[in-house]
Design an enzyme around this catalytic site. Sequence first.
Site, PDB file in Angstrom:
ATOM      1  N   LYS A   9       0.480  -1.315 -15.030  1.00 56.09           N
ATOM      2  CA  LYS A   9       0.044  -2.222 -13.972  1.00 56.09           C
ATOM      3  C   LYS A   9      -1.105  -3.115 -14.474  1.00 56.09           C
ATOM      4  O   LYS A   9      -1.656  -2.884 -15.557  1.00 56.09           O
ATOM      5  CB  LYS A   9      -0.400  -1.386 -12.753  1.00 56.09           C
ATOM      6  CG  LYS A   9       0.749  -0.564 -12.140  1.00 56.09           C
ATOM      7  CD  LYS A   9       0.249   0.263 -10.953  1.00 56.09           C
ATOM      8  CE  LYS A   9       1.355   1.090 -10.349  1.00 56.09           C
ATOM      9  NZ  LYS A   9       0.890   1.899  -9.188  1.00 56.09           N
ATOM     10  N   ASN A 112      -4.171   2.846 -10.171  1.00 54.46           N
ATOM     11  CA  ASN A 112      -3.713   4.044 -10.886  1.00 54.46           C
ATOM     12  C   ASN A 112      -2.877   3.738 -12.130  1.00 54.46           C
ATOM     13  O   ASN A 112      -2.088   4.565 -12.580  1.00 54.46           O
ATOM     14  CB  ASN A 112      -3.023   5.016  -9.926  1.00 54.46           C
ATOM     15  CG  ASN A 112      -1.758   4.438  -9.320  1.00 54.46           C
ATOM     16  OD1 ASN A 112      -1.386   3.304  -9.610  1.00 54.46           O
ATOM     17  ND2 ASN A 112      -1.095   5.208  -8.480  1.00 54.46           N
ATOM     18  N   HIS A 115       3.181   2.736 -13.287  1.00 51.89           N
ATOM     19  CA  HIS A 115       4.270   3.125 -12.383  1.00 51.89           C
ATOM     20  C   HIS A 115       5.359   3.825 -13.174  1.00 51.89           C
ATOM     21  O   HIS A 115       5.653   3.427 -14.300  1.00 51.89           O
ATOM     22  CB  HIS A 115       4.879   1.890 -11.716  1.00 51.89           C
ATOM     23  CG  HIS A 115       6.241   2.156 -11.141  1.00 51.89           C
ATOM     24  ND1 HIS A 115       6.428   2.721  -9.897  1.00 51.89           N
ATOM     25  CD2 HIS A 115       7.489   1.992 -11.652  1.00 51.89           C
ATOM     26  CE1 HIS A 115       7.721   2.870  -9.671  1.00 51.89           C
ATOM     27  NE2 HIS A 115       8.399   2.432 -10.726  1.00 51.89           N
TER      28      HIS A 115
HETATM   29  P1  GTP Z   1       4.287   4.377  -8.388  1.00 47.94           P
HETATM   30  O1  GTP Z   1       4.747   4.974  -9.676  1.00 47.94           O
HETATM   31  O2  GTP Z   1       3.410   3.185  -8.544  1.00 47.94           O
HETATM   32  O3  GTP Z   1       5.461   4.132  -7.432  1.00 47.94           O
HETATM   33  O4  GTP Z   1       3.351   5.498  -7.748  1.00 47.94           O
HETATM   34  P2  GTP Z   1       3.775   6.847  -7.076  1.00 47.94           P
HETATM   35  O5  GTP Z   1       5.270   7.012  -7.073  1.00 47.94           O
HETATM   36  O6  GTP Z   1       2.962   7.930  -7.714  1.00 47.94           O
HETATM   37  O7  GTP Z   1       3.256   6.641  -5.596  1.00 47.94           O
HETATM   38  P3  GTP Z   1       3.989   5.919  -4.365  1.00 47.94           P
HETATM   39  O8  GTP Z   1       5.344   5.432  -4.754  1.00 47.94           O
HETATM   40  O9  GTP Z   1       3.875   6.835  -3.207  1.00 47.94           O
HETATM   41  O10 GTP Z   1       3.032   4.676  -4.113  1.00 47.94           O
HETATM   42  C1  GTP Z   1       3.216   3.467  -4.826  1.00 47.94           C
HETATM   43  C2  GTP Z   1       1.884   2.900  -5.182  1.00 47.94           C
HETATM   44  O11 GTP Z   1       1.240   2.446  -4.005  1.00 47.94           O
HETATM   45  C3  GTP Z   1       0.901   3.904  -5.795  1.00 47.94           C
HETATM   46  O12 GTP Z   1       1.052   4.019  -7.187  1.00 47.94           O
HETATM   47  C4  GTP Z   1      -0.441   3.308  -5.432  1.00 47.94           C
HETATM   48  O13 GTP Z   1      -0.808   2.305  -6.374  1.00 47.94           O
HETATM   49  C5  GTP Z   1      -0.145   2.648  -4.095  1.00 47.94           C
HETATM   50  N1  GTP Z   1      -0.557   3.522  -3.012  1.00 47.94           N
HETATM   51  C6  GTP Z   1       0.087   4.617  -2.532  1.00 47.94           C
HETATM   52  N2  GTP Z   1      -0.587   5.164  -1.532  1.00 47.94           N
HETATM   53  C7  GTP Z   1      -1.689   4.395  -1.355  1.00 47.94           C
HETATM   54  C8  GTP Z   1      -2.800   4.432  -0.453  1.00 47.94           C
HETATM   55  O14 GTP Z   1      -2.901   5.311   0.393  1.00 47.94           O
HETATM   56  N3  GTP Z   1      -3.728   3.450  -0.605  1.00 47.94           N
HETATM   57  C9  GTP Z   1      -3.632   2.482  -1.541  1.00 47.94           C
HETATM   58  N4  GTP Z   1      -4.586   1.550  -1.644  1.00 47.94           N
HETATM   59  N5  GTP Z   1      -2.616   2.410  -2.410  1.00 47.94           N
HETATM   60  C10 GTP Z   1      -1.662   3.358  -2.311  1.00 47.94           C
HETATM   61 MG    MG Z   2       6.595   5.533  -6.412  1.00 46.35          MG
END
Ligand code: GTP
Ligand code: MG
Length: 150
Positions: A9, A112, A115
């Site tokens: 990212k 973070n 992805h």
């Molecule tokens: P990805 O690999 O990026 O898809 O992450 P993930 O699969 O570990 O998490 P998820 O798909 O649930 O969420 C996608 C992305 O949205 C996360 O990587 C975070 O960057 C963002 N995100 C998720 N939850 C939150 C939240 O509560 N607050 C904020 N600011 N960002 C969030």
């Molecule tokens: Mg995800």
Amino acid sequence: MERTFIMIKPDGVQRGLIGEVIARFERKGFTLVGMKLMAVSRELAEKHYDVHKDKPFFGGLVEFITSSPVVAMVWEGENVVASGRTLIGATNPISSAPGTIRGDFGITIGRNLIHGSDAVETAQREIALWFTEPELASWTPANHGWLYED
Ligand code: GTP
Ligand code: MG
């Protein structure tokens, strides 16, 4: 062989962690089959994170992903989807295990670093969304027999 979509990212690119991330996937033994540094359009970001479109963080997430270039990659290997998620670590870096990418380099959930596809079907959808077939190289690394029994 299984494939997954991995994206460094904007924060990972800006912080100079491209090589660090690639090294971790290489050292694990996975094979890089596609890679490009690119600016992400709003349309692509919205499609990629479509599953989160009703979440309160969706707008900020799209803004963030389109704010600066990302590195989009496809990695190949046995169980690479689940194993890639293990290398990446839990979503919130403050509680990701040390030794994972997010655990070693991140602090907050909205920054973070990386992805990774969360399931084989998701990986197929995301790879098709980010890459064309000619952009992906099918090849067998010379060390294959030293990584796999078959
Ligand atoms: P990805 O690999 O990026 O898809 O992450 P993930 O699969 O570990 O998490 P998820 O798909 O649930 O969420 C996608 C992305 O949205 C996360 O990587 C975070 O960057 C963002 N995100 C998720 N939850 C939150 C939240 O509560 N607050 C904020 N600011 N960002 C969030
Ligand atoms: Mg995800």
